[in-house]
Design a protein around this motif. Structure first.
Motif: not given
Length: 163
Positions: A2-3, A6-11, A31-34
């Motif tokens: 988890k990032c 941004c708390k996204q679980a995809d990195s 992080c794949n999100g932010c």
């Protein structure tokens, strides 16, 4: 993972290398999100291995107890310390690979005897005599007969394998 931003679980892992102590792995992630980068450290979780004694007491596993027992059983034998340590390393690896948090002292003793049987016959008999607490010469002779039968089986396997 988890990032932390941004708390996204995809990195994704950008870089991995051993940390300075060699017991941890440092991973640089993105992080794949932010798109922000962060570092994680990976360590092996070491739970203590407990030995359950015959009387039910529990104590922390001590590799040195096995090593000392094997050294005593190999006393005055032409066996290098390197071979003894390698044998004990194999036994410890097998014990830890059971993935149990508790193991009985009886099971450890049986594992040591199984390894010693093929390692050195005299060391095996010495260890067995202490471990099995031979009460008299007949129990000692019984163990010797069992060892001879084991050796005969091994010899037969080698002959049929070579033919």
């Amino acid at each position: 993972m988890k990032c932390p931003f941004c708390k996204q679980a995809d990195s994704r892992v950008i870089d991995s290398r051993a940390a300075e102590d060699g017991a941890t792995i440092r991973r640089r992630r993105e992080c794949n999100g932010c798109g922000r980068r962060f570092t994680t450290y990976e360590v092996v979780e070491k739970l203590p291995l407990m030995v359950v004694k015959q009387d039910g007491r529990r104590e922390v596993f001590k590799r040195d107890k096995i090593l000392n027992g094997v050294i005593r059983s190999c006393d005055k034998r032409d066996i290098s310390m390197e071979h003894i340590v390698a044998l004990v390393n194999d036994i410890e690896r097998d014990i830890r690979n059971t993935m149990d948090q508790e193991i009985s002292s009886a099971k450890i003793g049986e594992m040591v005897m199984a390894r010693l049987k093929d390692f050195d016959e005299v060391a095996y008999i010495r260890f067995a005599s202490v471990y099995r607490k031979f009460a008299d010469i007949s129990s000692f002779l019984e163990e010797l007969k069992e060892l001879q039968a084991h050796k005969s089986e091994e010899s037969q396997k080698e002959k049929t394998g070579k033919s």
